[in-house]
Enzyme design. Sequence first.
Site, PDB file in Angstrom:
ATOM      1  CE  LYS A 193      69.403  -8.508  -8.909  1.00 34.46           C
ATOM      2  NZ  LYS A 193      69.171  -7.085  -8.976  1.00 34.46           N
ATOM      3  NE  ARG A 268      69.867   0.844  -9.772  1.00 39.11           N
ATOM      4  CZ  ARG A 268      70.015  -0.629  -9.716  1.00 39.11           C
ATOM      5  NH1 ARG A 268      70.859  -1.129  -9.160  1.00 39.11           N
ATOM      6  NH2 ARG A 268      69.446  -1.119 -10.563  1.00 39.11           N
ATOM      7  NE  ARG A 307      71.390 -13.445 -18.865  1.00 40.62           N
ATOM      8  CZ  ARG A 307      71.332 -12.527 -17.772  1.00 40.62           C
ATOM      9  NH1 ARG A 307      70.955 -13.020 -16.594  1.00 40.62           N
ATOM     10  NH2 ARG A 307      71.615 -11.292 -17.931  1.00 40.62           N
ATOM     11  NE  ARG A 313      69.629  -8.978 -20.850  1.00 39.50           N
ATOM     12  CZ  ARG A 313      69.557  -8.573 -19.481  1.00 39.50           C
ATOM     13  NH1 ARG A 313      68.719  -9.278 -18.842  1.00 39.50           N
ATOM     14  NH2 ARG A 313      70.447  -7.858 -18.936  1.00 39.50           N
ATOM     15  NE  ARG A 325      75.081  -5.971 -17.982  1.00 38.06           N
ATOM     16  CZ  ARG A 325      74.492  -7.142 -18.447  1.00 38.06           C
ATOM     17  NH1 ARG A 325      75.124  -7.650 -19.601  1.00 38.06           N
ATOM     18  NH2 ARG A 325      73.921  -7.790 -17.877  1.00 38.06           N
TER      19      ARG A 325
END
Length: 369
Positions: A193, A268, A307, A313, A325
């Site tokens: 995104k 949302r 990633r 992360r 998630r």
Amino acid sequence: MIKLHDKYFKPFISAQEIDTAISKMANDIAADLGDEVPVFIGILNGSFMVVSDFVKKYPKPCEVTFIKLASYEGVKSNEDIQRLIGLTQDLTGRTVVILEDIIDTGNTLTEVHRIFKNEKVKSLIIATLFYKPEAYKKDYKLHYVGIEIPNKFIVGYGLDYDGLGRDIPEVYQIKTTQHMTNLVLFGPPGAGKGTQAEFLKEKYSLVHISTGDVFRFNIKNETALGMLAKSYMDKGELVPDEVTIKMLNAEVDKNADANGFIFDGFPRTDAQAEALEVLMESKDSSINAMIALEVDDEVLVGRLLERGKTSGRTDDADESIIRNRITEYYTKTAILKDYYSSQNKYFGVDGVGSIEDITVRLSAVIDKL
Ligand code: IMP
Ligand code: MG
């Protein structure tokens, strides 16, 4: 940007530029008239500011009076000029200078010439601060023109839109509702995104509004809204939608000239989607599409694990966290998918492939909006 009645106007000519133009006209006219003591005639209502500033700058003795004519209704010039207050003094043998705020079609000027046809003035000189050459349809000579402007409606410095705006010291130009492209961009974690938003904002000159960034900005800069948001967060509560909407409103206003916006991270919920629509309507616009990048779960898990190896992360390192998630994303966005689908504004785009391929697919959707 300002709003008068139902229309938006953007800054166009500054008070400083107006001042310079009026000084020049005053000095030019004074130089040309020599020892003549002119009678300046303002055409009310619009010219009250020009006349007031002009005569203060006029370096020699002069007389001032007004006549009152009316022609405009809303934003359109009208052929039918009404003479509300005519001449009240004998001007035989005098040098008369008409001081206009603006000359548009020239209809008012025709009436001015009609008024003076039987007055035995020595000369009739026309001076106008603003002039729209593309709109002018007559051939009366305009002796002095301050600033030529395009054929677009303006307000401020004596000029009004249905009564409002005359008091503004600078000039604003009407904002013709350009077609804005406002997108809500969705995608599960790892869908790309952020990468695609970067390309789209360049390609379509859009402003990317990421709610997360807006929150961080407001809190870091301790804006009133930022502090308000923080007070909820500190109590462990959700920030109320109206606070978020106010922040987004400020972002939209900051970018009033944008071709449109990419909203990211908001809405949302249905209520938020409705609030966003109300916000865009208040800007004479609307949300055109929700675009969701669709990527198969297994591909996402693979991308995020990859990633996680370099990003550091922690939420990218654990497969079960990643799967959670992704599930959470689908639960949340399902509601919005229904909301925007019911308005024919939902577009799913295949998010698997090269970055360029995906940009092409997204562009195909946007180009059709
Ligand atoms: P004209 O008769 O078409 O030349 O228009 C002259 C009058 O219309 C001016 O004296 C103004 O009162 C009004 N007018 C023309 N253009 C504008 C504009 O852009 N904004 C506000 N009023 C305008
Ligand atoms: Mg006028």
